[in-house]
Design a protein around this motif. Structure first.
Motif, PDB file in Angstrom:
ATOM      1  N   ILE A  58       0.839  -1.205   0.000  1.00 22.88           N
ATOM      2  CA  ILE A  58       0.000   0.000   0.000  1.00 22.88           C
ATOM      3  C   ILE A  58       0.871   1.250   0.000  1.00 22.88           C
ATOM      4  N   GLN A  59       1.966   1.229   0.761  1.00 24.82           N
ATOM      5  CA  GLN A  59       2.868   2.377   0.771  1.00 24.82           C
ATOM      6  C   GLN A  59       3.454   2.639  -0.613  1.00 24.82           C
ATOM      7  N   GLU A  60       3.849   1.572  -1.314  1.00 29.15           N
ATOM      8  CA  GLU A  60       4.452   1.738  -2.640  1.00 29.15           C
ATOM      9  C   GLU A  60       3.426   2.211  -3.663  1.00 29.15           C
ATOM     10  N   ASP A  61       2.214   1.657  -3.608  1.00 35.31           N
ATOM     11  CA  ASP A  61       1.153   2.121  -4.507  1.00 35.31           C
ATOM     12  C   ASP A  61       0.839   3.592  -4.248  1.00 35.31           C
ATOM     13  N   ALA A  62       0.824   3.976  -2.978  1.00 37.71           N
ATOM     14  CA  ALA A  62       0.521   5.358  -2.614  1.00 37.71           C
ATOM     15  C   ALA A  62       1.601   6.304  -3.117  1.00 37.71           C
ATOM     16  N   PHE A  63       2.854   5.892  -2.998  1.00 36.86           N
ATOM     17  CA  PHE A  63       3.960   6.734  -3.474  1.00 36.86           C
ATOM     18  C   PHE A  63       3.874   6.915  -4.989  1.00 36.86           C
ATOM     19  N   LEU A  64       3.619   5.831  -5.716  1.00 37.61           N
ATOM     20  CA  LEU A  64       3.508   5.911  -7.170  1.00 37.61           C
ATOM     21  C   LEU A  64       2.334   6.806  -7.574  1.00 37.61           C
ATOM     22  N   ALA A  65       1.204   6.654  -6.885  1.00 34.05           N
ATOM     23  CA  ALA A  65       0.047   7.501  -7.178  1.00 34.05           C
ATOM     24  C   ALA A  65       0.376   8.974  -6.917  1.00 34.05           C
ATOM     25  N   GLY A  66       1.118   9.238  -5.847  1.00 36.45           N
ATOM     26  CA  GLY A  66       1.509  10.611  -5.547  1.00 36.45           C
ATOM     27  C   GLY A  66       2.415  11.196  -6.610  1.00 36.45           C
ATOM     28  N   ILE A  67       3.332  10.396  -7.100  1.00 38.95           N
ATOM     29  CA  ILE A  67       4.245  10.835  -8.162  1.00 38.95           C
ATOM     30  C   ILE A  67       3.470  11.212  -9.421  1.00 38.95           C
TER      31      ILE A  67
END
Length: 418
Positions: A269-278
């Motif tokens: 979830i953290q990695e998906d969230a970071f990618l979405a933020g980017i």
């Protein structure tokens, strides 16, 4: 109700196909989802072959398949569905998801659910999948996207890293070497990694070291960030600053990931969230490149009249940057949690979810970043959706997130000053 009204009602229903070789499971699904029959048209198949035959005659919006079945297993079926019916959402429902099957299905399955699955959990997941597809299939968005002359393609370096990560002989060293083949990319990645956002206690001197310290998914997202922004030169849209937009995206992504960590969410979830933020504002770039003069006027309008940017975009162009960005990233094959976060980050209530998901973190991070670190003509800030966060039971977390944001952006201010 007359026959024509009944036919119209049936045509408006979403069609969901459940596939399982166990008759009792299908019977149980039919029983537990009976309450949804007014909204959904439910179909059932005892195997992959029968499912494909049914789909050849009737289009389906969602396919929910068991993964372990004799003959054609769930992975084979969903792979066929992806190839033949790419618009159908694909859900794996299984109690026997071994590591080999999970690794093999990452590019095929939109959502995993384990058996036994409660009716509430299954219905919630299906509602979210359908809400996202309905939002990205709106007629105005389809017409807009078909008229765009420059739709970005997935950057080649990102594809090369993705292929290496899916290789049976994958190594972090090799991923670092792939990044190192692009000198400019290597320099930019090291600049980002060594910034205050990542809080490294030691200077990172190579892409391979960055991969080791941050993980492949974070570095892969940074590569995508750098390459996407380097593709554009929207000089005809002077009110959209690439530097400011890139900085806002990185700050939002970093805060998004930290909010997930604060809420003890999983690494995925953290990695998906970071990618979405980017990627959450990539739609702005697409607008700026395809209709620079008009988009510059829109940015001038929201700044001068303190209007909401998404609202003006929808009024003038037929869709907002969040919706357009998610649509294009869907063409790239990005995962549903990432698409959902981007599509709804201004209007999270449209997702229908009450769980903490990447969307939750991105919505909060974007609003806080705009509040504390406004970048360019954003217009009237929409702020946090207090009702949505209360609905998710997160009202008491807002002050903690804001405190973390102030600390993060304070470090960034010190760094930029020096």
């Amino acid at each position: 109700m007359d026959i024509s009204s009944t036919a119209k009602e049936q045509a408006m229903k979403y069609r969901i196909l459940f596939v399982d070789d166990e008759h009792q499971v299908l019977h149980g699904l039919r029983r537990m989802l009976h309450s949804q029959s007014r909204e959904w048209e439910l179909h059932f198949a005892p195997g992959g072959k029968e499912a494909l035959e049914l789909m050849a005659a009737t289009s389906m919006d969602v396919v929910v398949s068991d993964m372990r079945m004799p003959g054609m297993d769930g992975l084979q079926l969903l792979t066929e569905v992806k190839e033949l019916y790419p618009n159908a959402a694909r859900v794996a429902l299984s109690g026997h998801m071994d590591e080999r099957m999970i690794m093999g299905s990452t590019k095929v399955v939109h959502q995993y659910l384990s058996k036994p699955c409660s009716p509430e959990a299954l219905i919630a997941v299906l509602r979210r999948l359908l809400a996202l597809r309905r939002y990205l299939a709106e007629e105005a968005l389809t017409c807009l996207s078909s008229s765009l002359e420059q739709i970005p393609s997935l950057p080649k370096l990102y594809v090369a890293i993705q292929e290496e990560l899916q290789s049976s002989h994958c190594s972090l060293k090799k991923v670092g070497e792939i990044i190192s083949t692009d000198v400019g990319m290597s320099a930019k990645i090291l600049q980002l990694v060594n910034s205050s956002f990542f809080g490294m206690y030691t200077k990172v001197t190579s892409p391979a070291q960055a991969v080791n310290l941050l993980g492949t998914e974070t570095v892969k997202a940074l590569v995508l960030h750098v390459q996407i922004f380097s593709q554009y030169d929207p000089r005809k849209c002077p009110r959209l600053s690439l530097a400011r937009l890139a900085r806002h995206s990185l700050m939002t992504a970093t805060l998004t990931k930290r909010i997930c960590a604060m809420e003890n969410e999983s690494r995925d979830i953290q990695e998906d969230a970071f990618l979405a933020g980017i990627l959450h504002d990539v739609g702005k770039l697409i607008f700026a490149v395809n209709c620079p003069g008009l988009y510059d006027e829109i940015l001038e309008m929201v700044a001068a009249k303190n209007m909401s940017l998404p609202a003006v975009e929808r009024e003038v162009l037929g869709a907002g940057h969040a919706q357009l960005g998610a649509y294009v990233l869907g063409l790239w094959g990005m995962s549903d949690p990432v698409l959902e976060a981007i599509a709804f980050h201004h209007e999270p209530v449209l997702s229908t979810t009450t769980q903490f998901v990447p969307l939750t973190a991105l919505h909060a991070a974007n609003a806080l970043t705009i509040q504390l670190q406004p970048e360019g003509p954003t217009g009237m800030p929409e702020g946090l959706d207090a009702d949505y966060l209360a609905f998710c039971g997160l009202s008491d977390r807002i002050s903690l997130w804001e405190g973390m944001a102030r600390d993060l952006f304070g470090m960034a201010e010190v760094e930029s000053a020096t």
